[in-house]
Design a protein around this motif. Structure first.
Motif, PDB file in Angstrom:
ATOM      1  N   MET A   1       0.710  -1.214  -0.166  1.00  7.82           N
ATOM      2  CA  MET A   1      -0.084   0.030  -0.106  1.00  7.82           C
ATOM      3  C   MET A   1       0.848   1.217   0.061  1.00  7.82           C
ATOM      4  SD  MET A   1      -2.968   1.298   2.705  1.00  7.82           S
ATOM      5  CE  MET A   1      -3.269  -0.419   3.283  1.00  7.82           C
ATOM      6  N   SER A   2       0.624   2.155  -0.885  1.00  4.91           N
ATOM      7  CA  SER A   2       1.343   3.321  -1.061  1.00  4.91           C
ATOM      8  C   SER A   2       1.142   4.187   0.236  1.00  4.91           C
ATOM      9  CB  SER A   2       1.281   4.021  -2.350  1.00  4.91           C
ATOM     10  OG  SER A   2      -0.025   4.753  -2.208  1.00  4.91           O
ATOM     11  N   LEU A   3       2.204   5.309   0.287  1.00  2.00           N
ATOM     12  CA  LEU A   3       2.211   6.065   1.432  1.00  2.00           C
ATOM     13  C   LEU A   3       0.904   7.206   1.044  1.00  2.00           C
ATOM     14  CD1 LEU A   3       3.423   7.205   3.908  1.00  2.00           C
ATOM     15  CD2 LEU A   3       4.932   8.773   2.358  1.00  2.00           C
ATOM     16  N   ALA A   4       0.727   7.455   0.018  1.00  2.00           N
ATOM     17  CA  ALA A   4      -0.212   8.265  -0.481  1.00  2.00           C
ATOM     18  C   ALA A   4      -1.813   7.709   0.043  1.00  2.00           C
ATOM     19  CB  ALA A   4      -0.372   8.666  -1.904  1.00  2.00           C
ATOM     20  N   VAL A   5      -1.911   6.356  -0.179  1.00  2.00           N
ATOM     21  CA  VAL A   5      -3.204   5.630  -0.073  1.00  2.00           C
ATOM     22  C   VAL A   5      -3.349   5.655   1.537  1.00  2.00           C
ATOM     23  CG1 VAL A   5      -4.159   3.444   0.136  1.00  2.00           C
ATOM     24  CG2 VAL A   5      -3.427   4.397  -1.842  1.00  2.00           C
ATOM     25  N   ARG A   6      -2.079   5.315   2.377  1.00  2.00           N
ATOM     26  CA  ARG A   6      -2.284   5.448   3.484  1.00  2.00           C
ATOM     27  C   ARG A   6      -2.726   6.771   4.307  1.00  2.00           C
ATOM     28  NH1 ARG A   6       3.123   1.834   5.168  1.00  2.00           N
ATOM     29  NH2 ARG A   6       2.562   0.219   4.426  1.00  2.00           N
ATOM     30  N   TRP A   7      -1.994   7.886   3.648  1.00  2.00           N
ATOM     31  CA  TRP A   7      -2.417   9.180   4.320  1.00  2.00           C
ATOM     32  C   TRP A   7      -3.803   9.529   3.892  1.00  2.00           C
ATOM     33  CZ3 TRP A   7      -0.427  11.925   7.824  1.00  2.00           C
ATOM     34  CH2 TRP A   7       0.900  11.690   8.133  1.00  2.00           C
ATOM     35  N   THR A   8      -4.344   9.122   2.782  1.00  2.00           N
ATOM     36  CA  THR A   8      -5.670   9.367   2.340  1.00  2.00           C
ATOM     37  C   THR A   8      -6.608   8.790   3.127  1.00  2.00           C
ATOM     38  OG1 THR A   8      -4.951   9.601   0.026  1.00  2.00           O
ATOM     39  CG2 THR A   8      -7.219   9.128   0.383  1.00  2.00           C
ATOM     40  N   ARG A   9      -6.516   7.690   3.521  1.00  2.00           N
ATOM     41  CA  ARG A   9      -7.111   6.899   4.574  1.00  2.00           C
ATOM     42  C   ARG A   9      -7.467   7.339   5.776  1.00  2.00           C
ATOM     43  NH1 ARG A   9      -6.302   0.790   2.089  1.00  2.00           N
ATOM     44  NH2 ARG A   9      -8.156   0.771   0.474  1.00  2.00           N
ATOM     45  N   LEU A  10      -6.126   7.848   6.448  1.00  2.00           N
ATOM     46  CA  LEU A  10      -6.020   8.463   7.627  1.00  2.00           C
ATOM     47  C   LEU A  10      -6.731   9.855   7.548  1.00  2.00           C
ATOM     48  CD1 LEU A  10      -4.841   8.621  10.485  1.00  2.00           C
ATOM     49  CD2 LEU A  10      -2.790   9.697   9.406  1.00  2.00           C
ATOM     50  N   LEU A  11      -6.634  10.572   6.429  1.00  2.00           N
ATOM     51  CA  LEU A  11      -7.375  11.818   6.387  1.00  2.00           C
ATOM     52  C   LEU A  11      -8.950  11.528   6.513  1.00  2.00           C
ATOM     53  CD1 LEU A  11      -7.710  14.827   5.885  1.00  2.00           C
ATOM     54  CD2 LEU A  11      -7.247  14.371   3.509  1.00  2.00           C
ATOM     55  N   MET A  12      -9.146  10.550   5.768  1.00  2.00           N
ATOM     56  CA  MET A  12     -10.721  10.128   5.680  1.00  2.00           C
ATOM     57  C   MET A  12     -11.259   9.699   7.034  1.00  2.00           C
ATOM     58  SD  MET A  12     -11.712  10.721   2.672  1.00  2.00           S
ATOM     59  CE  MET A  12     -10.220  12.156   2.805  1.00  2.00           C
ATOM     60  N   VAL A  13     -10.433   8.929   7.769  1.00  2.00           N
ATOM     61  CA  VAL A  13     -11.184   8.607   9.284  1.00  2.00           C
ATOM     62  C   VAL A  13     -11.185   9.787  10.200  1.00  2.00           C
ATOM     63  CG1 VAL A  13     -10.127   7.536  11.361  1.00  2.00           C
ATOM     64  CG2 VAL A  13      -9.997   6.307   9.250  1.00  2.00           C
ATOM     65  N   ALA A  14     -10.105  10.696   9.933  1.00  2.00           N
ATOM     66  CA  ALA A  14     -10.368  12.249  10.702  1.00  2.00           C
ATOM     67  C   ALA A  14     -11.398  12.799  10.198  1.00  2.00           C
ATOM     68  CB  ALA A  14      -8.983  12.777  10.302  1.00  2.00           C
ATOM     69  N   SER A  15     -11.669  12.919   9.006  1.00  2.00           N
ATOM     70  CA  SER A  15     -12.609  13.750   8.231  1.00  2.00           C
ATOM     71  C   SER A  15     -14.189  13.371   8.822  1.00  2.00           C
ATOM     72  CB  SER A  15     -12.437  13.735   6.929  1.00  2.00           C
ATOM     73  OG  SER A  15     -11.575  14.258   6.511  1.00  2.00           O
TER      74      SER A  15
END
Length: 129
Positions: free
Chosen positions: A1-15
């Motif tokens: 899993m790419s770093l961008a996907v991990r950050w996107t998912r983390l941002l979605m959880v926070a959002s």
């Protein structure tokens, strides 16, 4: 899993947590139509973040379409007795399914998803250029 996907998912959880917090804060502070409309719009925003969490590379328009369609599906399911029966037994079911159909909610779901589609589209265009 790419770093961008991990950050996107983390941002979605926070959002999603932020949208849920806003919905509950509005519910605690207000009563009436503002609470209801904000709840519908914010629930669509939460569904949008869930769609992006599940499929981070989906296009903004497709994510918005899925989010709105899902919200409408749940809303129209409330015309059957099943969501109300489940909602009477379980708090979580009530939060996820609602209890009764409201046509006004159908109009407010896009209000919660469309601004996110626009923001997502602009962000994607900006990062590609």
């Amino acid at each position: 899993m790419s770093l961008a996907v991990r950050w996107t998912r983390l941002l979605m959880v926070a959002s999603a947590a932020g949208f849920a917090g806003a919905a509950y804060a509005i519910r605690a502070a207000m009563d009436g139509p503002v609470e209801q409309y904000a709840g519908a719009a914010l629930s669509a925003a939460i569904v949008y973040t869930i769609v992006i969490f599940i499929k981070p590379m989906i296009s903004p328009l497709a994510a918005g379409g899925v989010a709105i369609a899902y919200c409408w599906l749940i809303e129209f399911a409330q015309l059957t007795p099943l969501p109300a029966a489940l909602s009477q037994r379980d708090w979580l079911a009530r939060q996820l399914l609602g209890a009764q159909f409201d046509l006004i909610d159908v109009a407010w779901y896009p209000v919660g998803a469309v601004p996110l589609v626009a923001a997502h589209w602009l962000l994607r265009a900006r990062t590609r250029s």
